[in-house]
Scaffold this motif. Structure first.
Motif, PDB file in Angstrom:
ATOM      1  N   SER A  44      40.355  71.310  34.527  1.00  0.00           N
ATOM      2  CA  SER A  44      38.892  71.357  34.582  1.00  0.00           C
ATOM      3  C   SER A  44      38.369  71.640  35.986  1.00  0.00           C
ATOM      4  CB  SER A  44      38.300  70.034  34.078  1.00  0.00           C
ATOM      5  OG  SER A  44      38.702  68.958  34.918  1.00  0.00           O
ATOM      6  N   GLY A  45      39.255  71.569  36.985  1.00  0.00           N
ATOM      7  CA  GLY A  45      38.842  71.808  38.359  1.00  0.00           C
ATOM      8  C   GLY A  45      38.035  70.682  38.963  1.00  0.00           C
ATOM      9  N   GLU A  46      38.117  69.481  38.403  1.00  0.00           N
ATOM     10  CA  GLU A  46      37.349  68.347  38.913  1.00  0.00           C
ATOM     11  C   GLU A  46      38.134  67.625  40.011  1.00  0.00           C
ATOM     12  OE1 GLU A  46      35.036  66.216  35.472  1.00  0.00           O
ATOM     13  OE2 GLU A  46      36.967  66.930  34.739  1.00  0.00           O
ATOM     14  N   LEU A  47      37.480  67.428  41.136  1.00  0.00           N
ATOM     15  CA  LEU A  47      38.073  66.683  42.241  1.00  0.00           C
ATOM     16  C   LEU A  47      37.220  65.461  42.515  1.00  0.00           C
ATOM     17  CD1 LEU A  47      40.110  66.367  44.580  1.00  0.00           C
ATOM     18  CD2 LEU A  47      38.540  67.762  45.975  1.00  0.00           C
ATOM     19  N   PHE A  48      37.789  64.287  42.273  1.00  0.00           N
ATOM     20  CA  PHE A  48      37.130  63.022  42.560  1.00  0.00           C
ATOM     21  C   PHE A  48      37.635  62.510  43.908  1.00  0.00           C
ATOM     22  CE2 PHE A  48      37.375  63.420  37.975  1.00  0.00           C
ATOM     23  CZ  PHE A  48      36.155  62.948  37.509  1.00  0.00           C
ATOM     24  N   LEU A  49      36.713  62.102  44.765  1.00  0.00           N
ATOM     25  CA  LEU A  49      37.073  61.559  46.070  1.00  0.00           C
ATOM     26  C   LEU A  49      36.301  60.271  46.322  1.00  0.00           C
ATOM     27  CD1 LEU A  49      36.937  64.801  48.273  1.00  0.00           C
ATOM     28  CD2 LEU A  49      39.003  63.640  47.462  1.00  0.00           C
ATOM     29  N   ALA A  50      36.948  59.344  47.009  1.00  0.00           N
ATOM     30  CA  ALA A  50      36.275  58.100  47.391  1.00  0.00           C
ATOM     31  C   ALA A  50      36.818  57.623  48.721  1.00  0.00           C
ATOM     32  CB  ALA A  50      36.474  57.017  46.325  1.00  0.00           C
ATOM     33  N   GLY A  57      32.109  67.081  45.172  1.00  0.00           N
ATOM     34  CA  GLY A  57      31.151  66.991  46.269  1.00  0.00           C
ATOM     35  C   GLY A  57      29.819  66.354  45.928  1.00  0.00           C
ATOM     36  N   ILE A  58      29.597  66.031  44.660  1.00  0.00           N
ATOM     37  CA  ILE A  58      28.329  65.433  44.231  1.00  0.00           C
ATOM     38  C   ILE A  58      28.538  63.944  43.995  1.00  0.00           C
ATOM     39  CG2 ILE A  58      26.535  65.442  42.458  1.00  0.00           C
ATOM     40  CD1 ILE A  58      27.240  68.390  41.970  1.00  0.00           C
ATOM     41  N   PRO A  59      27.702  63.068  44.578  1.00  0.00           N
ATOM     42  CA  PRO A  59      27.885  61.626  44.381  1.00  0.00           C
ATOM     43  C   PRO A  59      27.853  61.231  42.906  1.00  0.00           C
ATOM     44  CG  PRO A  59      26.357  62.036  46.179  1.00  0.00           C
ATOM     45  CD  PRO A  59      26.607  63.363  45.518  1.00  0.00           C
ATOM     46  N   VAL A  60      28.700  60.290  42.537  1.00  0.00           N
ATOM     47  CA  VAL A  60      28.728  59.773  41.171  1.00  0.00           C
ATOM     48  C   VAL A  60      28.423  58.282  41.190  1.00  0.00           C
ATOM     49  CG1 VAL A  60      30.323  61.500  40.275  1.00  0.00           C
ATOM     50  CG2 VAL A  60      31.238  59.407  41.299  1.00  0.00           C
ATOM     51  N   MET A  61      27.911  57.794  40.071  1.00  0.00           N
ATOM     52  CA  MET A  61      27.600  56.376  39.920  1.00  0.00           C
ATOM     53  C   MET A  61      27.953  55.934  38.506  1.00  0.00           C
ATOM     54  SD  MET A  61      26.365  55.085  42.729  1.00  0.00           S
ATOM     55  CE  MET A  61      25.590  53.571  42.138  1.00  0.00           C
ATOM     56  N   VAL A  62      28.397  54.696  38.376  1.00  0.00           N
ATOM     57  CA  VAL A  62      28.639  54.130  37.057  1.00  0.00           C
ATOM     58  C   VAL A  62      27.314  53.933  36.338  1.00  0.00           C
ATOM     59  CG1 VAL A  62      30.713  52.911  37.848  1.00  0.00           C
ATOM     60  CG2 VAL A  62      28.493  51.748  37.872  1.00  0.00           C
ATOM     61  N   ASN A  63      27.397  53.792  35.017  1.00  0.00           N
ATOM     62  CA  ASN A  63      26.225  53.417  34.237  1.00  0.00           C
ATOM     63  C   ASN A  63      26.002  51.917  34.434  1.00  0.00           C
ATOM     64  OD1 ASN A  63      24.305  52.794  32.279  1.00  0.00           O
ATOM     65  ND2 ASN A  63      25.172  54.194  30.775  1.00  0.00           N
ATOM     66  N   VAL A 104      34.692  56.283  34.101  1.00  0.00           N
ATOM     67  CA  VAL A 104      33.738  55.187  34.285  1.00  0.00           C
ATOM     68  C   VAL A 104      32.967  55.423  35.579  1.00  0.00           C
ATOM     69  CG1 VAL A 104      33.472  52.697  34.671  1.00  0.00           C
ATOM     70  CG2 VAL A 104      35.104  53.532  32.967  1.00  0.00           C
ATOM     71  N   ALA A 105      33.662  55.833  36.621  1.00  0.00           N
ATOM     72  CA  ALA A 105      33.009  56.089  37.908  1.00  0.00           C
ATOM     73  C   ALA A 105      31.938  57.164  37.787  1.00  0.00           C
ATOM     74  CB  ALA A 105      34.045  56.484  38.956  1.00  0.00           C
ATOM     75  N   ALA A 159      41.810  55.386  41.418  1.00  0.00           N
ATOM     76  CA  ALA A 159      40.740  55.133  40.456  1.00  0.00           C
ATOM     77  C   ALA A 159      40.016  53.827  40.753  1.00  0.00           C
ATOM     78  CB  ALA A 159      41.309  55.106  39.038  1.00  0.00           C
ATOM     79  N   ASP A 160      40.742  52.818  41.195  1.00  0.00           N
ATOM     80  CA  ASP A 160      40.151  51.528  41.568  1.00  0.00           C
ATOM     81  C   ASP A 160      39.066  51.747  42.615  1.00  0.00           C
ATOM     82  OD1 ASP A 160      39.629  48.952  42.546  1.00  0.00           O
ATOM     83  OD2 ASP A 160      41.726  48.360  42.608  1.00  0.00           O
ATOM     84  N   LEU A 161      39.396  52.489  43.674  1.00  0.00           N
ATOM     85  CA  LEU A 161      38.412  52.738  44.727  1.00  0.00           C
ATOM     86  C   LEU A 161      37.241  53.563  44.205  1.00  0.00           C
ATOM     87  CD1 LEU A 161      37.754  52.319  47.723  1.00  0.00           C
ATOM     88  CD2 LEU A 161      38.937  54.473  48.189  1.00  0.00           C
ATOM     89  N   LEU A 162      37.511  54.551  43.374  1.00  0.00           N
ATOM     90  CA  LEU A 162      36.440  55.362  42.797  1.00  0.00           C
ATOM     91  C   LEU A 162      35.429  54.501  42.045  1.00  0.00           C
ATOM     92  CD1 LEU A 162      38.312  58.465  41.372  1.00  0.00           C
ATOM     93  CD2 LEU A 162      36.320  58.571  42.868  1.00  0.00           C
ATOM     94  N   VAL A 163      35.932  53.629  41.185  1.00  0.00           N
ATOM     95  CA  VAL A 163      35.041  52.783  40.382  1.00  0.00           C
ATOM     96  C   VAL A 163      34.190  51.895  41.280  1.00  0.00           C
ATOM     97  CG1 VAL A 163      34.962  50.890  38.716  1.00  0.00           C
ATOM     98  CG2 VAL A 163      36.478  52.840  38.312  1.00  0.00           C
TER      99      VAL A 163
END
Length: 270
Positions: free
Chosen positions: A129-135, A145-151, A194-195, A216-220
């Motif tokens: 999918s080309g998705e890169l999650f960073l934290a 590159g776009i900030p994400v937030m949990v619900n 979830v993140a 993933a822990d840090l991302l969440v």
């Protein structure tokens, strides 16, 4: 070591992680759908030759930049020397190898840097999918590159839940309006969802490992959520046995409710 000094001084850890997982992802994609050689590992795991190639690339890029850091990977023979290291790279070359071999998209490259048992930087790359999650600790989480937030909603009406069926069924027995999500082959990606708010709650069964979880822990957490054991304890990484019990990740309000509900059912839930 000069390399380690450089990345500590310049704050380039995320850039290094990003570059490494992207390179590793490109390598994995080159063999994707081409039936790489595979074999069984232990009682229930499968490994393929691409896992080992990706592991080698990640160790060259990450370990080469910081030779004084410890190393823990699913596909590298463990060394007790990592236990003495303040900083440790924790890597899963391909999280979701079964999905990778089946030609599905739900597999990722996962890499994190921990300090004194907790992740301080993490990257999860989904090549298909080309998705890169960073934290980065204290600096938030992003997807491409776009900030994400949990619900952060506190209620369970329509809450999207992923994970082992018996844990979803347990929560649905209390909150019938939750919605079970399709299985995700990569645990790291399940938690990353979830993140980024695609899932509201994710469970992990017992016997997950540091390499499945650290990034993933840090991302969440950096996305405003919580990820702990079912008794509410945060995870510590780089222990002698890098194995964990059952876990839950969610926005903080829902997470607190689930922990309270689980408190009297820990023996049953595992």
């Amino acid at each position: 070591m000069p390399g380690a000094d450089r990345i500590r001084r310049s704050g380039e850890i995320l850039a290094l992680l990003s570059s490494a997982v992207r390179e590793a992802g490109a390598l994995a994609l080159a063999s994707f759908g081409k039936s790489p050689r595979q074999w069984r590992k232990g009682e229930s795991s499968v490994v393929c030759e691409t896992d080992l190639l990706v592991d080698r690339i990640l160790r060259e890029r990450l370990g080469g930049a910081a030779p004084d850091y410890g190393w823990l990977s699913e596909e590298t023979e463990d060394s007790p020397a990592r236990r003495a290291a303040e900083h440790v790279w924790i890597v899963d070359p391909i999280d979701g190898t079964r999905s990778y071999l089946a030609g599905k998209s739900d597999w990722v490259i996962s890499a994190a840097l921990t300090r004194c048992g907790r992740p301080v930087a993490g990257a999860i790359f989904a090549p298909v999918s080309g998705e890169l999650f960073l934290a980065s600790a204290g600096k938030g989480a992003t997807r491409n590159g776009i900030p994400v937030m949990v619900n952060s909603a506190p209620d369970f009406e329509g809450a999207r839940v992923a994970g082992p069926k018996r844990r979803i069924d347990w929560l649905a027995g209390i909150h019938p309006a939750v919605v079970a999500m399709p299985r995700v082959g990569s645990l790291a990606l399940r938690l990353a969802r979830v993140a980024d708010g695609e899932f509201d709650i994710a469970f992990a069964g017992p016997n997950s490992h540091d390499w499945d979880l650290a990034a993933a822990d840090l991302l969440v957490h950096e996305a405003g959520g919580a990820m702990t054991t079912l008794s509410g304890q945060p995870l510590t990484y780089n222990s002698a046995e890098p194995v964990h019990g059952a876990l839950v990740a969610a926005g903080c309000a829902r997470h607190a409710v689930i922990i309270a509900l689980a408190r009297d059912r820990l023996a049953e839930l595992g």
